[in-house]
Design an enzyme around this catalytic site. Structure first.
Site, short mmCIF file in Angstrom:
data_model
loop_
_atom_site.label_atom_id
_atom_site.label_comp_id
_atom_site.label_asym_id
_atom_site.label_seq_id
_atom_site.Cartn_x
_atom_site.Cartn_y
_atom_site.Cartn_z
CD GLU A 11 -2.64 1.26 -0.07
OE1 GLU A 11 -3.39 0.42 -0.40
OE2 GLU A 11 -2.19 2.27 -0.65
CG LEU A 26 -2.37 4.36 2.56
CD1 LEU A 26 -2.48 5.18 3.94
CD2 LEU A 26 -4.16 3.74 2.54
CB CYS A 55 6.44 3.82 6.53
SG CYS A 55 4.69 2.89 6.28
CE LYS A 75 1.17 13.27 6.11
NZ LYS A 75 1.31 12.47 4.73
C1 UDX Z 1 4.66 7.42 3.86
C2 UDX Z 1 4.61 7.48 2.04
O1 UDX Z 1 4.60 8.71 1.68
C3 UDX Z 1 3.58 6.36 1.71
O2 UDX Z 1 3.70 6.29 0.05
C4 UDX Z 1 4.01 5.16 2.27
O3 UDX Z 1 2.60 4.16 2.02
C5 UDX Z 1 3.72 5.20 3.84
O4 UDX Z 1 4.87 6.15 4.23
P1 UDX Z 1 3.35 8.87 5.43
O5 UDX Z 1 4.54 8.30 6.42
O6 UDX Z 1 2.03 8.39 5.99
O7 UDX Z 1 3.62 7.97 4.10
O8 UDX Z 1 3.52 10.42 5.18
P2 UDX Z 1 4.62 11.18 4.38
O9 UDX Z 1 3.79 12.10 3.61
O10 UDX Z 1 5.44 10.49 3.27
O11 UDX Z 1 5.41 12.07 5.47
C6 UDX Z 1 6.34 11.15 6.03
C7 UDX Z 1 7.23 12.20 7.10
O12 UDX Z 1 7.98 12.88 5.98
C8 UDX Z 1 6.47 12.97 7.80
O13 UDX Z 1 7.10 13.12 9.10
C9 UDX Z 1 6.42 14.43 7.17
O14 UDX Z 1 6.22 15.63 7.94
C10 UDX Z 1 7.87 14.54 6.41
N1 UDX Z 1 8.16 15.35 5.15
C11 UDX Z 1 7.42 14.92 4.19
C12 UDX Z 1 9.09 16.21 5.35
O15 UDX Z 1 9.70 16.43 6.36
N2 UDX Z 1 9.34 16.80 4.27
C13 UDX Z 1 8.58 16.80 2.94
O16 UDX Z 1 8.98 17.41 2.04
C14 UDX Z 1 7.50 15.53 3.00
#
Ligand code: UDX
Ligand code: UDX
Ligand code: ADP
Length: 480
Positions: free
Chosen positions: A157, A159, A272, A335
């Site tokens: 997945e 998402l 993740c 986030k």
């Molecule tokens: C992630 C992957 O995006 C997704 O495809 C996978 O299925 C699960 O892991 P998620 O952990 O839910 O998803 O959120 P994501 O939006 O990827 O953010 C992960 C972390 O990175 C957050 O703490 C976010 O704040 C941080 N982040 C994200 C940054 O610090 N900078 C960015 O530019 C993007």
């Protein structure tokens, strides 16, 4: 009618199955879990996870073709397709501790499937697992099969939390891995037909089992690597006077690089990224590839560095001591638009400040006091176990209070730290906050959400990740 059962009603299983039920009225979907409170919540008006749009989807299908139940065995017995979406924590002891995935929950689910099945089934790996897990699961199932045919598929997945429903409605791709035998291909086709109800055919990729499993780890590692790359740049920006937002924008304009996922932050969190990379590191080591392992480990090291760099900046700026000073923490989730705190950078930052004896007043619009207290008193890696196995009444961290308003958090504080990029933090009345704080009043923005110039005009001393430093901060002790 095709029947689907999903074992594990968590952040992945719940929303994914709700969307399958919505898009496939001809399929009956049962989501099962061993956690009674979780299933009770799924059947109530107060869903166990906060996800924009989720409630609407659940309300449309629940009781029609979407069911939440603790009767795991009955639903597995009845299903044609069984998704497995249980926890895969990082091992805390034994072989591979601190790196390898703990497959206890997966294995027990597989053995249960073998025990209760009386008809052929497709078993789908949904939770992210180490490469070759499918093979292990296949062995457990076929050695206990009593003549039943099990086909294993890997359907990772992708998402992201906060946008789960959007991502499920319009996925960039759906990935299905299976055996290259006629039976394997038939199983792939069956699962493909489910997604084809709403996903265009060209977006459904089919591969062998190992490619599908590895692609998930690789995608998360690449995404996390982008963040560590921009975060590494943020440290250099602060040292040189460059502005990380300008650098990201300029770099992202190259179509080969692209503009997304280049926001510098206090560090990445979530269930993740760290777990999957540690897993990747472990797999590389086990396969005799120490250089590759080291390459990926560096992504985690920079993330840890970024969090401790932030803490050091706070302490160093405030005359090298935060002892007994009140510090407001705005945002605790990993986030915005989620109540999830798994591996949130806020945990490490808060623990770091508490280590220096600060008093913390924490506000997050979606995280409960219980959860915050639990997170701050739990050991690393202990979070990823079913709710009922977690400590019921964690010890309360006395220096921490949790409040329900940003202004209350900031009142009489010496500093405000922004750790999650909630939209509401962008429109706070900072004059009001300033008027009620101790002076000098500091803002440490770990998500680059505030208007630095405006805050400096009010009188704040402002630090924003990767932005040119306030004159004040330049004079303070160097930050490692
Ligand atoms: C992630 C992957 O995006 C997704 O495809 C996978 O299925 C699960 O892991 P998620 O952990 O839910 O998803 O959120 P994501 O939006 O990827 O953010 C992960 C972390 O990175 C957050 O703490 C976010 O704040 C941080 N982040 C994200 C940054 O610090 N900078 C960015 O530019 C993007
Ligand atoms: C590079 C940058 O692309 C360009 O923007 C900058 O101005 C100068 O450096 P160049 O070195 O001419 O340009 O070629 P590029 O296409 O980037 O390839 C560099 C190397 O990477 C080549 O050896 C190429 O074969 C290799 N490469 C590129 C890969 O191995 N894999 C890829 O996917 C892409
Ligand atoms: P994810 O983010 O991958 O969805 P979660 O931790 O949110 O992970 O969800 C996993 C769920 O799986 C938990 O609710 C847990 O109770 C459930 N679970 C774990 N093992 C089993 C099992 N053997 N049978 C049923 N449910 C299980």
């Amino acid at each position: 009618m095709v029947k689907i059962c999903c074992i594990g009603a968590g952040y992945v299983g719940g929303p994914t199955m709700a969307v399958i039920a919505l898009k496939c009225p001809d399929i009956e979907v049962a989501v099962v879990d061993i956690s009674v409170p979780r299933i009770t919540a799924w059947n109530s008006d107060q869903l166990p996870i906060y996800e924009p749009g989720l409630e609407d989807v659940v309300k449309q299908c629940r009781g029609k073709n979407l069911f939440f139940s603790t009767d795991v065995e009955r639903h597995v017995y009845e299903a044609d397709i069984v998704f497995v979406s249980v926890n895969t924590p990082t091992k805390t002891r034994g072989l591979g501790a601190g790196k390898a995935a703990d497959l206890t929950y997966w294995e027990s689910a597989a053995r249960m499937i073998a025990d209760v099945s009386k008809s052929d089934k497709i078993v789908v790996e949904k939770s992210t697992v180490p490469v070759k897990t499918a093979e292990a699961i296949e062995k457990i199932l076929t050695h206990n099969s009593n003549g039943i045919n099990f086909q294993i598929l890997s359907n990772p997945e992708f998402l992201a939390e906060g946008t789960a429903i959007e991502d499920l409605f319009k996925p960039d791709r759906v990935l299905i891995g299976g055996r290259e035998t006629p039976e394997g291909q038939k199983a792939i086709k069956t699962l493909k037909d489910v997604y084809a109800h709403w996903v265009p055919e060209e977006n459904i990729i089919t591969t062998n089992l190992w490619s599908a499993e590895l692609s998930k780890l690789a995608a998360n590692a690449f995404l996390a690597q982008r963040i560590s790359s921009v975060n590494a740049m943020s440290a250099l920006c602060e040292a040189t006077g460059a502005n990380v937002s300008e650098v990201s924008y300029a770099v992202g304009k190259d179509t080969r690089i692209g503009p997304k996922f280049l926001n510098s932050s206090v560090g990445f969190g979530g269930s993740c990224f760290q777990k999957d990379i540690l897993n990747l590191v472990y797999i590389c080591e086990c396969n005799g590839l120490p250089e590759v392992a080291e390459y990926w480990r560096q992504v985690i090291k920079i993330n840890d560095y970024q969090k401790s760099r932030f803490v050091n900046r706070v302490v160093a700026s405030m005359f090298n001591t935060v002892s007994n000073k009140k510090i407001a923490i705005l945002g605790f989730a990993f986030k915005k638009d989620t109540g999830d705190t798994r591996e949130t950078p806020a945990i490490d930052v808060c623990k770091g400040l508490l280590g220096d004896k600060a008093r913390l007043s924490i506000y997050d619009p979606q995280v409960t006091e219980d959860q915050i207290q639990r997170d701050l008193s739990m050991n690393k890696f202990d979070w990823d176990h079913p709710l009922h196995l977690q400590p019921m009444s964690p010890t309360t961290v006395k220096q921490v209070s949790v409040v329900w308003d940003a202004y209350a958090a900031a009142k009489d504080s010496h500093a405000v730290c922004i750790l999650t990029e909630w939209n509401e933090f962008k429109t706070l009345d900072f004059q009001r906050i300033y008027d009620n704080m101790q002076k000098p009043a500091f803002v440490f923005d770990g998500r680059n959400v505030v208007d630095i110039e405006k805050l400096r005009e009010i009188g704040f001393i402002v630090y924003s990740i990767g932005k040119p430093l306030d004159g004040w901060l330049k004079d303070m002790p160097a930050v490692a």
